[in-house]
Design a protein around this motif. Structure first.
Motif, mmCIF file in Angstrom:
data_model
loop_
_atom_site.group_PDB
_atom_site.id
_atom_site.type_symbol
_atom_site.label_atom_id
_atom_site.label_comp_id
_atom_site.label_asym_id
_atom_site.label_seq_id
_atom_site.Cartn_x
_atom_site.Cartn_y
_atom_site.Cartn_z
ATOM 1 N N ASP A 537 0.806 -1.213 0.000
ATOM 2 C CA ASP A 537 0.000 0.000 0.000
ATOM 3 C C ASP A 537 0.845 1.273 0.000
ATOM 4 O OD1 ASP A 537 0.878 -0.666 2.517
ATOM 5 O OD2 ASP A 537 -0.896 0.042 3.565
ATOM 6 N N GLY A 538 2.169 1.137 -0.189
ATOM 7 C CA GLY A 538 2.983 2.322 -0.397
ATOM 8 C C GLY A 538 3.599 2.924 0.846
ATOM 9 N N TYR A 539 3.773 2.138 1.878
ATOM 10 C CA TYR A 539 4.518 2.578 3.061
ATOM 11 C C TYR A 539 5.791 1.731 3.138
ATOM 12 C CZ TYR A 539 0.076 4.822 4.085
ATOM 13 O OH TYR A 539 -1.054 5.580 3.998
ATOM 14 N N ALA A 540 6.456 1.767 4.288
ATOM 15 C CA ALA A 540 7.667 0.968 4.445
ATOM 16 C C ALA A 540 7.691 0.354 5.832
ATOM 17 C CB ALA A 540 8.915 1.827 4.233
ATOM 18 N N THR A 541 8.251 -0.830 5.923
ATOM 19 C CA THR A 541 8.549 -1.425 7.215
ATOM 20 C C THR A 541 10.043 -1.308 7.461
ATOM 21 O OG1 THR A 541 8.781 -3.618 6.206
ATOM 22 C CG2 THR A 541 6.627 -3.049 7.139
ATOM 23 N N LEU A 542 10.407 -1.201 8.738
ATOM 24 C CA LEU A 542 11.810 -1.135 9.134
ATOM 25 C C LEU A 542 12.086 -2.305 10.066
ATOM 26 C CD1 LEU A 542 10.883 1.950 8.533
ATOM 27 C CD2 LEU A 542 13.031 2.530 9.643
ATOM 28 N N THR A 543 12.938 -3.211 9.623
ATOM 29 C CA THR A 543 13.265 -4.415 10.380
ATOM 30 C C THR A 543 14.691 -4.332 10.893
ATOM 31 O OG1 THR A 543 11.790 -5.684 8.933
ATOM 32 C CG2 THR A 543 13.331 -6.934 10.296
ATOM 33 N N ASP A 544 14.853 -4.493 12.201
ATOM 34 C CA ASP A 544 16.185 -4.479 12.799
ATOM 35 C C ASP A 544 16.953 -5.716 12.333
ATOM 36 O OD1 ASP A 544 18.033 -3.350 14.998
ATOM 37 O OD2 ASP A 544 17.875 -5.495 15.472
ATOM 38 N N SER A 545 18.099 -5.509 11.717
ATOM 39 C CA SER A 545 18.853 -6.625 11.143
ATOM 40 C C SER A 545 19.376 -7.573 12.207
ATOM 41 C CB SER A 545 20.015 -6.092 10.298
ATOM 42 O OG SER A 545 19.536 -5.373 9.181
ATOM 43 N N ALA A 546 19.685 -7.077 13.391
ATOM 44 C CA ALA A 546 20.254 -7.924 14.437
ATOM 45 C C ALA A 546 19.205 -8.811 15.092
ATOM 46 C CB ALA A 546 20.937 -7.054 15.490
ATOM 47 N N SER A 547 18.036 -8.231 15.418
ATOM 48 C CA SER A 547 17.017 -8.979 16.165
ATOM 49 C C SER A 547 15.906 -9.538 15.293
ATOM 50 C CB SER A 547 16.398 -8.072 17.232
ATOM 51 O OG SER A 547 15.697 -6.998 16.617
ATOM 52 N N GLY A 548 15.774 -9.021 14.079
ATOM 53 C CA GLY A 548 14.681 -9.451 13.210
ATOM 54 C C GLY A 548 13.339 -8.891 13.619
#
Length: 630
Positions: A537-548
């Motif tokens: 739907d045109g937004y973004a998610t931000l995922t922490d690379s260390a913890s997932g």
């Protein structure tokens, strides 16, 4: 409501580029007409939305080109022409000068001619030949003629010669939006205004909370600043969309009185009702009047909407015997508790009228249990099938707008079935519980967007879901309910009409998917490595690379399933692609980006203690974040 891509052809004016499935729909919708119709020959009307109410084909074509000018000879006509010039530029048709006469071949003539009384305030005549002429008896009518022109040019620079006189069937053609608990971005609302005007819809009815100077205790989040409202109203005036404000009362008042227990209705058990104003208290009416006064500073509309729906939702008057006592003291021994409610409505009506505004209310409180009549002239928006029917309201002298539940779109819930309504040839005479044979007394109709499950859909998802309903309500309130043989042909018509010039693409994510170092420019929080991924739907998610884990805002009291407390924490939680609270809007800012939660519409801010929190942008200067690709 997406902005179309544009490209520049080898020569001449720029024109829209239409790609993919939209092109297939467009081609399917093209009418079969002769470029040079023989005298007396019939030709199909050019495809527009709403459909043209009549069309007489002429000989030849009108061609928009490099030498085209907008010719307007008076103040009102020039205002319309200047708006059209800006929209032509936004639609990719280049810079078209506005000048006065005389007109020449290829020009577009805009004329406001008050003597053309049969056109009314919103009708227009359009003639296409060697030049194209748009005439309205009033400025609004001429403006609507320019919306038709923009739709015709969406299909190319050549328009078949002919003439139409196009006048709406109903004076009120609306969209209702409850921006009453959750916050809806002003960018989204401005897109809606442009989209409405493009389809000749003229009323945006907003249940909305304006940040109060007089009552700072009421400024819980969900509000809009007065500056934001003034900008929205100004856009509405430019595009002939009236913004009608609503503060729902005496029910649904919790956005305003949750911190004012002295104004809340209290039952026999001593339990206060934060959503219900006590209509028996003079100070409650004084409070509501002060809100009307404050809204009048930013909303010039000649209507005031007080809602007046669901006052006894989930309860009954028997739990509040003092309401009956009030009614009998004022209206005699035969009075009912409902009379106290109607009394409040009528006092608001009288006060709004003293301010030059006509009152609007919903219908469900008019159950017939009252002995006191609603003030004459009050417009009733009919959404629920109750004892007092639309025909009765009309007979009593009330203008009635069709706001049927079948036209609702609820976030994460019920969505109007536009295909079904089209196939049934629904029109504004079809109310919940009653179908009228005449349109007399009916002002028009509106679709309504409600945030009952505020996190159920994002704004961009709501925009996509609303598009078919927006096209349908535009058609049925302006012209015939069923202009095409089937719903597929109608949707092709809507696609062929294109989109309003100047729409912001709110689905655009300004960075590519990938792994980045996220940091705030002030260095108040530790930098971390995150994976940025665009959502459908045109937004973004931000995922922490260390913890997932994924960035989310979830803490604090929920309102309509949304955490709306300024200062509440944003934390890293288990990723869930269905969780809209994990979606963020990334917006370019000087030196970096701001991050706004897709649902709460508050920005992600870095605190002095290194924590993350959400705040309205007028309470805390939004933190500027940087994303450095790894």
């Amino acid at each position: 409501m997406l902005t179309e891509s544009r490209t520049k052809p080898p020569a001449g004016r720029r024109r829209p580029r239409i790609v993919g499935a939209a092109l297939a729909l467009l081609v399917a919708a093209l009418p079969v007409t002769a470029a040079h119709a023989a005298p007396g020959a019939e030709a199909a009307a050019p495809q527009t939305l709403p459909a043209l109410t009549d069309w007489t084909a002429g000989q030849g074509t009108y061609t928009f080109g490099d030498r085209t000018r907008l010719v307007a000879d008076d103040i009102a006509s020039r205002r319309v022409a200047r708006t059209l010039a800006g929209d032509l530029r936004a639609a990719g048709h280049g810079t078209v000068p506005v000048t006065d006469g005389p007109a020449r071949t290829g020009d577009i003539v805009v004329d406001v001619a008050p003597g053309r009384e049969p056109l009314g305030t919103e009708g227009y005549e359009l003639r296409a030949g060697q030049r194209l002429e748009i005439t309205g008896a009033a400025e609004t009518g001429a403006f609507y003629g320019t919306r038709t022109l923009l739709q015709l040019l969406a299909r190319g620079d050549t328009i078949p010669a002919g003439r139409t006189v196009d006048v709406p069937r109903y004076p009120e053609r609306g969209v209702g939006v409850c921006a009453c608990y959750v916050h809806i971005s002003t960018d989204w609302l401005e897109n809606l205004v442009r989209d409405m005007a493009y389809r000749k819809l003229n009323q945006l009815l907003l249940e909305i909370k304006v940040k109060s100077d007089r009552h700072p205790e009421a400024n819980t989040w969900g509000y809009y600043t007065k500056g934001e409202i003034r900008r929205l109203v100004a856009l509405g005036e430019k595009y002939h969309v009236t913004i009608v404000p609503e503060i729902n009362s005496p029910g649904h008042m919790d956005p305003w009185i949750e911190n004012r227990p002295d104004l809340q209705l209290v039952d026999t058990d001593g339990k206060a009702q934060p959503s219900r104003l006590d209509v028996t208290k003079p100070e409650a009416f004084a409070y509501y009047k002060s809100l009307v006064d404050e809204y009048a500073d930013v909303f010039p509309a000649r209507w005031w909407h007080m809602g007046a729906d669901e006052y006894m939702l989930g309860s009954d008057f028997a739990k509040y015997p003092h309401v009956l006592e009030y009614a009998r003291e004022k209206y005699g021994p035969d009075a009912t508790p409902q009379d106290a409610f109607i009394d409040f409505v009528n006092r608001v009506e009288a006060y709004a009228r003293s301010k030059g505004k006509a009152l609007r209310i919903w219908n469900d409180g008019l159950t017939g249990a009252n002995t006191v009549p609603v003030a004459p002239g009050t417009t009733v928006e009919h959404w629920l099938n109750v004892k007092v029917r639309p025909s009765t309201l009309i007979a009593q002298g009330h203008p009635v707008m069709n706001a049927a539940y079948s036209l609702y779109l609820v976030r994460g819930g019920f969505h109007t079935n536009t295909r079904k309504l089209y196939d049934e040839q629904w029109d504004p005479r079809s109310f919940e519980g009653e179908k009228l044979t005449s349109s007399k007394g009916i002002t028009g109709a509106k679709i309504s967007l409600w945030p009952d499950n505020g996190r159920g859909e994002t704004e961009n998802e709501v925009a996509r879901a609303t598009a078919p309903a927006l096209a349908h309500i535009a058609q049925v309130t302006w012209g015939a309910a069923h202009p095409d043989a089937d719903y597929g042909a109608f949707t092709a018509r809507a696609a062929a009409a294109g989109t309003a010039p100047g729409l912001r693409d709110l689905t655009r994510v300004p960075v590519a998917d990938g792994t980045y170092t996220l940091a705030d420019r002030a260095g108040r929080t530790p930098a971390r490595t995150v994976r940025v991924a665009r959502t459908p739907d045109g937004y973004a998610t931000l995922t922490d690379s260390a913890s997932g884990t994924c960035l989310e805002t979830r803490s604090g009291k929920l309102t309509l399933n949304v955490p709306l407390q300024p200062g509440s924490a944003a934390t890293w939680e288990t990723c869930d692609p269905e969780n809209t609270l994990q979606r963020w809007q990334l917006t370019r800012a000087p030196g970096g980006l701001t991050l706004t939660n897709a649902i709460t519409r508050m920005t992600l801010d870095a605190g002095p203690d290194g924590g993350l929190a959400q705040y309205p942008p007028d309470q805390e200067t939004p933190t500027t974040w940087t994303l450095t690709q790894n």
